[in-house]
Scaffold this motif. Structure first.
Motif, PDB file in Angstrom:
ATOM      1  N   MET A   1      47.946  30.340  39.724  1.00 26.67           N
ATOM      2  CA  MET A   1      47.162  29.411  39.882  1.00 26.67           C
ATOM      3  C   MET A   1      47.042  29.088  41.303  1.00 26.67           C
ATOM      4  O   MET A   1      47.939  28.548  41.769  1.00 26.67           O
ATOM      5  CB  MET A   1      47.529  28.099  39.085  1.00 26.67           C
ATOM      6  CG  MET A   1      46.148  27.651  38.559  1.00 26.67           C
ATOM      7  SD  MET A   1      45.674  28.710  37.178  1.00 26.67           S
ATOM      8  CE  MET A   1      47.133  28.740  36.159  1.00 26.67           C
ATOM      9  N   SER A   2      46.105  29.543  42.093  1.00 23.24           N
ATOM     10  CA  SER A   2      46.160  29.065  43.366  1.00 23.24           C
ATOM     11  C   SER A   2      44.948  29.134  44.282  1.00 23.24           C
ATOM     12  O   SER A   2      43.877  30.011  43.721  1.00 23.24           O
ATOM     13  CB  SER A   2      47.049  29.853  44.319  1.00 23.24           C
ATOM     14  OG  SER A   2      46.477  31.201  44.632  1.00 23.24           O
ATOM     15  N   VAL A   3      44.704  28.295  45.130  1.00 24.35           N
ATOM     16  CA  VAL A   3      43.629  28.279  46.069  1.00 24.35           C
ATOM     17  C   VAL A   3      43.895  28.836  47.351  1.00 24.35           C
ATOM     18  O   VAL A   3      45.073  28.141  48.122  1.00 24.35           O
ATOM     19  CB  VAL A   3      42.772  26.905  46.068  1.00 24.35           C
ATOM     20  CG1 VAL A   3      41.773  26.834  47.244  1.00 24.35           C
ATOM     21  CG2 VAL A   3      42.423  26.434  44.747  1.00 24.35           C
ATOM     22  N   GLU A   4      43.362  29.775  47.904  1.00 28.69           N
ATOM     23  CA  GLU A   4      43.685  30.329  49.293  1.00 28.69           C
ATOM     24  C   GLU A   4      42.703  30.027  50.354  1.00 28.69           C
ATOM     25  O   GLU A   4      41.353  30.440  49.865  1.00 28.69           O
ATOM     26  CB  GLU A   4      44.169  31.803  49.476  1.00 28.69           C
ATOM     27  CG  GLU A   4      45.255  31.950  48.467  1.00 28.69           C
ATOM     28  CD  GLU A   4      46.574  31.622  48.921  1.00 28.69           C
ATOM     29  OE1 GLU A   4      47.006  31.410  49.881  1.00 28.69           O
ATOM     30  OE2 GLU A   4      47.592  31.494  48.063  1.00 28.69           O
ATOM     31  N   ILE A   5      43.012  29.331  51.463  1.00 24.92           N
ATOM     32  CA  ILE A   5      41.800  29.093  52.450  1.00 24.92           C
ATOM     33  C   ILE A   5      42.237  29.690  53.909  1.00 24.92           C
ATOM     34  O   ILE A   5      43.272  29.686  54.229  1.00 24.92           O
ATOM     35  CB  ILE A   5      41.550  27.720  52.506  1.00 24.92           C
ATOM     36  CG1 ILE A   5      41.056  27.139  51.303  1.00 24.92           C
ATOM     37  CG2 ILE A   5      40.623  27.214  53.683  1.00 24.92           C
ATOM     38  CD1 ILE A   5      41.181  25.643  51.065  1.00 24.92           C
TER      39      ILE A   5
ATOM     40  N   ASN B   1      41.953  31.325  42.628  1.00 25.67           N
ATOM     41  CA  ASN B   1      42.877  32.118  41.560  1.00 25.67           C
ATOM     42  C   ASN B   1      42.458  33.504  41.871  1.00 25.67           C
ATOM     43  O   ASN B   1      42.383  33.992  40.674  1.00 25.67           O
ATOM     44  CB  ASN B   1      42.519  31.433  40.134  1.00 25.67           C
ATOM     45  CG  ASN B   1      42.787  30.211  40.122  1.00 25.67           C
ATOM     46  OD1 ASN B   1      43.794  29.407  40.661  1.00 25.67           O
ATOM     47  ND2 ASN B   1      42.116  29.424  39.456  1.00 25.67           N
ATOM     48  N   GLY B   2      42.441  34.028  42.908  1.00 22.02           N
ATOM     49  CA  GLY B   2      42.361  35.482  43.281  1.00 22.02           C
ATOM     50  C   GLY B   2      41.054  36.032  43.229  1.00 22.02           C
ATOM     51  O   GLY B   2      40.705  37.137  43.970  1.00 22.02           O
ATOM     52  N   LYS B   3      40.040  35.083  43.053  1.00 23.36           N
ATOM     53  CA  LYS B   3      38.519  35.498  43.341  1.00 23.36           C
ATOM     54  C   LYS B   3      37.844  34.780  44.498  1.00 23.36           C
ATOM     55  O   LYS B   3      38.209  33.552  44.444  1.00 23.36           O
ATOM     56  CB  LYS B   3      37.937  35.479  41.797  1.00 23.36           C
ATOM     57  CG  LYS B   3      38.417  36.081  40.753  1.00 23.36           C
ATOM     58  CD  LYS B   3      38.123  35.463  39.349  1.00 23.36           C
ATOM     59  CE  LYS B   3      39.486  35.733  38.547  1.00 23.36           C
ATOM     60  NZ  LYS B   3      39.838  34.731  37.776  1.00 23.36           N
TER      61      LYS B   3
END
Ligand SMILES: Nc1ncnc2c1ncn2[C@@H]1O[C@H](COP(=O)(O)OP(=O)(O)OP(=O)(O)O)[C@@H](O)[C@H]1O
Ligand SMILES: [Mg+2]
Lengths: 264, 278
Positions: free
Chosen positions: A1-5, A62-64
């Motif tokens: 579960m993650s949000v990457e910016i 989440n990877g997308k």
């Protein structure tokens, strides 16, 4: 579960506000976002939701890629509680409102009924199921909007000032639900102006100032940095404000924290 | 005291159309005008309904059945709203509800009431700028009100209510979306408004206690207590429905009492109780 910016830059056409986030990674659990009025908290949430165009940089949920997510796939990945609940309520009754959300997830009648009942029970609105959302008080409308989000139960919850208008009892309920969701492995990102809440319940706090991220760390570190608080126009929790009046400038996250350190 | 200087409610009840129960029941109180009254109570206890009644919005603009008598000094808001409307400034709980929807800019939104009063362009401009400065909206003056952030919109809603300098002010949870500094500046300003009659609801119990002269506590549509914040939180049967301010919790746990045995509920009282008097 993650949000990457990464290298996120955004500006509005009709104001001089700009949001810049060079790099930020948000994992599961509870994260608070704080900052002055107009610092960019809601803008950040709308960008994560894909409600504002991605002008520059990228966001992955989440990877997308966030702006490629659509339809049901998006709903199960990420959902938002708007700052103003009236922006997300449009059905004729409380029950229909939550049913509408549940039906985005499943068409199974029994399952929909079960989701609706469970969501309304959690926010204590089951006895108002047949009322018109616009006859409800603002606090109940806020809770109803939360129930619609619980019905879709996304991996990532964006909560834009969830405690507005809520009394102490309802705040306790909402916080309890959020903690439970975090324990189940959901990602919960909450914007708030309530520093007491941040201090007692959030392990991580991110601070925006005029569209720039100026702090990312623990509440202890934030409230122990007068320079950052001053730069971002923030105040520490109430207990610390009171202690400062009495000449004690140490960090205390709760009243109990102070009392336990000072009682003989 | 002469009735023209009093706020009086006598067995006032309010029911919304089609509702089974009264939203407010049998409110009775008589108290001096020209003070700041804080209204506290859990969700759905009737705070917003009371604000609507006190301003005359109920029953003049919003339909509801009102029983009993209500006077605000010489004014009779429930009967003569059109006449007294200009004496009353009202700030809605949800600031989006306050916008006229007709102004293209924050500056024109703020100027509306002054334009209606026929004031000169230069007087209007001066007043708008002063309020924009007070509420940190200078950079937003040319922005469309609908695009403001929530807290900015709340600041605008307050500025619009103050622009005509009304004698009576009614604030329904005015700082719920404001940042901590904005909130503390607002309450500090409010505390200095001595010649007005002010009603303010808030979930910020600490700020209310620091600011108001007296508190009215509502529960399930009834007025269950009234008095100074210090009295309200120090009475033995204090309501479990409303959390005490942090000051009170701190002082009562530390045993920091005032000379009369009460625990402090304001910052000034805390200083007194701990011997830090300025
Ligand atoms: N659609 C828009 N067009 C132009 N400017 C906008 C728009 N939406 C927001 N802004 C401006 O962008 C800035 C950031 O707004 P945002 O709503 O993200 O702030 P926020 O941190 O959520 O504030 P608050 O604490 O008041 O909710 C503000 O100055 C606001 O006026
Ligand atoms: Mg916001």
């Amino acid at each position: 579960m993650s949000v990457e910016i990464n290298q996120l830059h955004f500006t509005y056409q009709n104001s001089n506000f700009g949001l810049q986030i060079p790099a930020l990674s948000l994992d599961k659990g509870l994260t608070a976002i704080v900052g002055q009025n107009g610092a960019g908290k809601s803008t950040f949430f709308k960008l994560l939701m894909g409600l504002l165009p991605l002008q520059d940089g990228n966001i992955s949920i989440n990877g997308k890629g966030s702006h490629e997510l659509t339809g049901r796939a998006r709903l199960t990945e990420i959902g938002i509680l708007f700052q103003n609940p009236d922006d997300q309520l449009f059905n004729a009754t409380v029950k229909k409102e939550v049913t509408w959300s549940a039906r985005q997830i499943t068409r199974d009648r029994a399952q929909v009924d079960q989701i609706v009942e469970s969501a309304l029970t959690k926010v204590e609105l089951l006895d108002k199921a047949d009322e018109n959302p616009f006859d409800l008080s603002l606090s109940d409308r806020k809770l109803l909007a939360f129930a619609t989000l619980l019905a879709t139960n996304p991996q990532t919850y964006l909560m834009d000032e969830p405690m507005i208008a809520l009394d102490w009892h309802s705040q306790t309920i909402v916080l309890h639900i959020l903690k439970q969701l975090a324990d189940e492995g959901r990602q919960i990102i909450v914007s708030t102006h309530d520093m007491d809440l941040v201090a007692h319940s959030f392990p991580r706090v991110i601070t925006f100032d005029h569209g720039a991220m100026v702090f990312d760390g623990t509440p202890t570190a934030l409230f122990g940095s007068p320079a950052i608080l001053a730069q971002a126009g923030l105040l520490p929790p109430r207990i610390m404000q009171l202690c400062a009046l009495l000449g004690d400038t140490n960090v205390y996250l709760t009243t109990e924290d102070y009392v336990s350190k000072h009682q003989a | 005291m002469d009735d023209s200087q009093q706020i009086s409610l006598n067995k006032v009840s309010v029911a919304y159309p089609g509702a089974e129960r009264n939203q407010l029941s049998d409110l009775t109180i008589k108290t001096p005008a020209h003070q700041i009254i804080g209204i506290l109570g859990p969700s759905n206890s009737g705070k917003t309904t009371l604000c609507r009644l006190l301003s005359g919005i109920i029953p003049q603009v919003m339909r509801a059945d009102v029983q009993g008598e209500y006077r605000l000094g010489t004014l009779n808001p429930t009967a003569n709203w059109a006449e007294i409307n200009r004496f009353i400034g009202y700030v809605f709980q949800n600031p989006a509800d306050q916008l006229s929807g007709m102004a293209e800019t924050v500056a024109t939104e703020m100027a509306f009431s002054l334009v209606n009063l026929g004031q000169s362009a230069s007087a209007i401009d001066a007043k708008v700028r002063a309020l924009a400065r007070q509420f940190q909206l200078i950079d937003q003056l040319n922005q469309n009100p609908a695009t403001l952030s929530g807290g900015q919109m709340q600041r605008l809603a307050i500025a619009c209510a103050l622009v005509t300098d009304p004698e009576v002010l009614i604030f329904d949870d005015p700082t719920s979306q404001m940042d901590p500094v904005g909130t503390s500046q607002f309450f500090a300003w409010l505390k200095n408004q001595h010649d007005k009659t002010i009603f303010v609801t808030s979930t910020n119990v600490d700020a209310l206690c620091n600011t108001v002269d007296s508190l009215w506590v509502l529960n399930a549509g009834q007025l269950v207590a009234s008095g100074t914040p210090r009295k309200i939180f120090n009475q033995p049967a204090k309501s479990e429905l409303i959390p005490a301010p942090v000051v009170f919790n701190l002082a009562s746990q530390m045993g920091w009492a005032l000379p009369d045995g009460d625990y402090p509920v304001t910052q000034a009282e805390l200083m007194e109780a701990t011997g830090h008097e300025r």
